[in-house]
Write an enzyme that holds these catalytic residues in place. Structure first.
Site, PDB file in Angstrom:
ATOM      1  N   LYS A  28       0.834  -1.205   0.000  1.00 27.03           N
ATOM      2  CA  LYS A  28       0.000   0.000   0.000  1.00 27.03           C
ATOM      3  C   LYS A  28       0.866   1.251   0.000  1.00 27.03           C
ATOM      4  O   LYS A  28       0.679   2.155  -0.831  1.00 27.03           O
ATOM      5  CB  LYS A  28      -0.919   0.010   1.224  1.00 27.03           C
ATOM      6  N   ASP A  57      -6.108   0.584   0.278  1.00 28.62           N
ATOM      7  CA  ASP A  57      -6.358   0.850   1.691  1.00 28.62           C
ATOM      8  C   ASP A  57      -7.777   0.397   2.038  1.00 28.62           C
ATOM      9  O   ASP A  57      -8.480  -0.183   1.207  1.00 28.62           O
ATOM     10  CB  ASP A  57      -6.141   2.328   2.012  1.00 28.62           C
TER      11      ASP A  57
END
Length: 215
Positions: A121, A140
């Site tokens: 991420k 996310d």
């Protein structure tokens, strides 16, 4: 609509609703952004933005962070949670970037994930925001939730969501779309009590149609 058509329509609509697609973390340079994203794990962006001004004013260069006292960094970031590990990661990242990358943050997801505390991420966000890499997908919690509700995926695994949605999105729009999903998730498509009645995506949303028996 196919998944790809749904994804493209969502990109267009959220682009219209949120034309300014920017990361909500405050940072003046790539390494500060890297630190902020690391601090944001299990912590709100708002909290991170309250913490980082003191950190960034005291430590200004990679060399400053690489030689920082871990206890001092811990004390500054203490309120963001998991502060001891995050402090070690921040110092470790600076040391590795200096020692192995000549002081330049690497530009690929594969190399970025070698840095202490950096997962996919964070790596995708840096690759997209700093290096403008097409196809960067920041999976996310908001993006994962929205992708599932739209019917683009049926998994909560971040890597699978990233892998499965990347080919559905226009590469040049994917990074900004992820930022827009954060704004959209906070305003309308929240985890609890989403505002489906006023949602600009409800007619292309699989979950909304199933819940309301819309064909």
């Amino acid at each position: 609509m196919t998944k790809k058509q749904t994804a493209h329509e969502a990109v267009l609509r959220l682009k219209n609703r949120y034309p300014g697609a920017v990361c909500s973390l405050n940072a003046d340079n790539p390494f500060e952004l890297l630190i902020s994203v690391r601090l944001s794990a299990q912590c709100t962006d708002a909290r991170v933005n309250l913490i980082t001004p003191e950190l960034f004013s005291k430590y200004k260069t990679l060399e400053d962070y690489a030689s920082a006292d871990v206890t001092d960094v811990e004390n500054i970031i203490r309120s963001c949670g998991f502060f001891r590990q995050k402090a070690r990661d921040i110092i470790g990242m600076a040391q590795m970037i200096l020692n192995e990358y000549g002081g330049v943050i690497p530009d690929s997801v594969e190399e970025l994930t070698r840095l202490p505390g950096v997962g996919r991420k964070t790596a995708n966000l840096i690759a997209g925001d700093v290096y403008k890499m097409p196809g960067a997908v920041v999976a996310d919690t908001h993006y994962i939730r929205i992708s599932n509700r739209l019917g683009l995926v049926s998994t909560r695994d971040p890597f699978k969501v990233e892998k499965e949605t990347r080919p559905l999105l226009p590469p040049e729009e994917s990074n900004d779309f992820c930022h827009r999903c954060v704004l959209f998730g906070r305003e309308i498509c929240s985890a609890r009590n989403p505002k489906c009645g006023i949602c600009p995506l409800n007619d292309i949303c699989k979950e909304y149609k199933e819940n309301n028996k819309v064909k």
